[in-house]
Write an enzyme that holds these catalytic residues in place. Structure first.
Site, PDB file in Angstrom:
ATOM      1  N   HIS A   1       1.665   3.889  -3.262  1.00 53.33           N
ATOM      2  CA  HIS A   1       1.986   5.819  -2.801  1.00 53.33           C
ATOM      3  C   HIS A   1       3.200   5.845  -3.672  1.00 53.33           C
ATOM      4  O   HIS A   1       3.656   7.524  -4.336  1.00 53.33           O
ATOM      5  CB  HIS A   1       1.631   6.627  -1.342  1.00 53.33           C
ATOM      6  CG  HIS A   1       0.316   5.880  -0.996  1.00 53.33           C
ATOM      7  ND1 HIS A   1      -0.868   6.030  -1.849  1.00 53.33           N
ATOM      8  CD2 HIS A   1      -0.163   5.558   0.268  1.00 53.33           C
ATOM      9  CE1 HIS A   1      -1.912   5.935  -1.020  1.00 53.33           C
ATOM     10  NE2 HIS A   1      -1.309   5.640   0.286  1.00 53.33           N
TER      11      HIS A   1
ATOM     12  N   HIS B   1       0.378  -1.481  -0.191  1.00 50.72           N
ATOM     13  CA  HIS B   1      -0.034   0.312   0.402  1.00 50.72           C
ATOM     14  C   HIS B   1       0.751   1.075   0.380  1.00 50.72           C
ATOM     15  O   HIS B   1       0.590   2.327  -0.647  1.00 50.72           O
ATOM     16  CB  HIS B   1      -0.871   0.113   1.515  1.00 50.72           C
ATOM     17  CG  HIS B   1      -1.662   1.378   1.413  1.00 50.72           C
ATOM     18  ND1 HIS B   1      -2.905   1.325   0.880  1.00 50.72           N
ATOM     19  CD2 HIS B   1      -1.608   1.937   1.496  1.00 50.72           C
ATOM     20  CE1 HIS B   1      -3.295   2.720   1.667  1.00 50.72           C
ATOM     21  NE2 HIS B   1      -2.289   3.354   1.525  1.00 50.72           N
ATOM     22  N   GLU B   2       1.684   1.296   0.438  1.00 53.27           N
ATOM     23  CA  GLU B   2       2.589   2.406   1.019  1.00 53.27           C
ATOM     24  C   GLU B   2       3.936   2.475  -0.257  1.00 53.27           C
ATOM     25  O   GLU B   2       3.747   3.644  -0.826  1.00 53.27           O
ATOM     26  CB  GLU B   2       3.492   2.317   2.335  1.00 53.27           C
ATOM     27  CG  GLU B   2       2.952   2.226   3.663  1.00 53.27           C
ATOM     28  CD  GLU B   2       2.255   3.617   3.587  1.00 53.27           C
ATOM     29  OE1 GLU B   2       2.087   4.401   3.515  1.00 53.27           O
ATOM     30  OE2 GLU B   2       0.743   3.534   4.686  1.00 53.27           O
TER      31      GLU B   2
END
Length: 206
Positions: free
Chosen positions: A64, A60-61
């Site tokens: 980004h 998820h990170e």
């Protein structure tokens, strides 16, 4: 791709990954108040948390990060030591996980509304995509009798990634959903709807 992840960032991701896995393990065994928890069971829960929670959080990170870098910005995940300690402490004391392990910081000129929205939606969409291979583990595990642990990993992986997507798509505070909504309401509605449908389906049927 790995060359774009600095040594400091790898360390921060690793520490956050381990801390989240520990927090979820403590929550799964019922915190320090639990009695009669076998060491092998706790180790199994820790491995399960590393695979499901850890993978969902890290990717998820990184979604980004690499989406921001495609726009020409520099981005790095930075752990929040205080919030990691709080997450582990709450899980240990009351058996509940409340975690804000850190954030991906973006450096450069001010983001446009579109850039901010696209970078923000990349995280939840990654979690939705991760639910697919975890779901296939459940199906494959049952079809080919691969064992209860494989099925458990798949089921928990779907639930965790659905939770991560749904939670982060809430249009409040610093969460991704608020930035996605400001950029494109239609995309916001589709992603948050899919996230919550998947979450409710996983909670009731897995």
């Amino acid at each position: 791709m790995l060359e774009r992840i600095s040594t400091r960032e790898r360390k921060d991701l690793g520490i956050a990954w381990l801390a989240l896995a520990l927090a979820f393990t403590l929550a799964l065994v019922g915190g320090f108040s639990a009695t009669g928890v076998h060491l092998g069971t706790a180790a199994l829960f820790f491995l399960l948390s590393l695979i499901t929670v850890g993978v969902g959080f890290v990717l998820h990170e990184l979604a980004h990060k690499f989406t921001a870098m495609r726009y020409g910005y520099w981005a790095e995940f930075q752990k929040d030591n205080q919030m990691l300690l709080v997450a582990v402490a709450i899980a240990a004391l009351v058996g509940v996980v409340f975690a804000a392990p850190g954030a991906t910081m973006i450096y450069g000129p001010t983001l446009s509304k579109k850039e901010n929205g696209v970078i923000s939606v990349a995280g939840p969409v990654t979690n939705l995509l991760l639910a697919i291979p975890f779901g296939l583990l459940v199906i494959g595990g049952m079809m080919f009798d691969l064992g209860w642990f494989v099925i458990l990993v798949g089921a928990v992986g779907v639930k965790i990634n659905a939770m991560l997507a749904a939670f982060n798509m809430l249009p409040i505070g610093p969460l991704d959903g608020k930035k996605v909504l400001a950029w494109n309401p239609a995309i916001f509605i589709v992603v948050i709807a899919v996230s919550f449908v998947l979450l409710f389906g996983a909670l009731f049927y897995l």
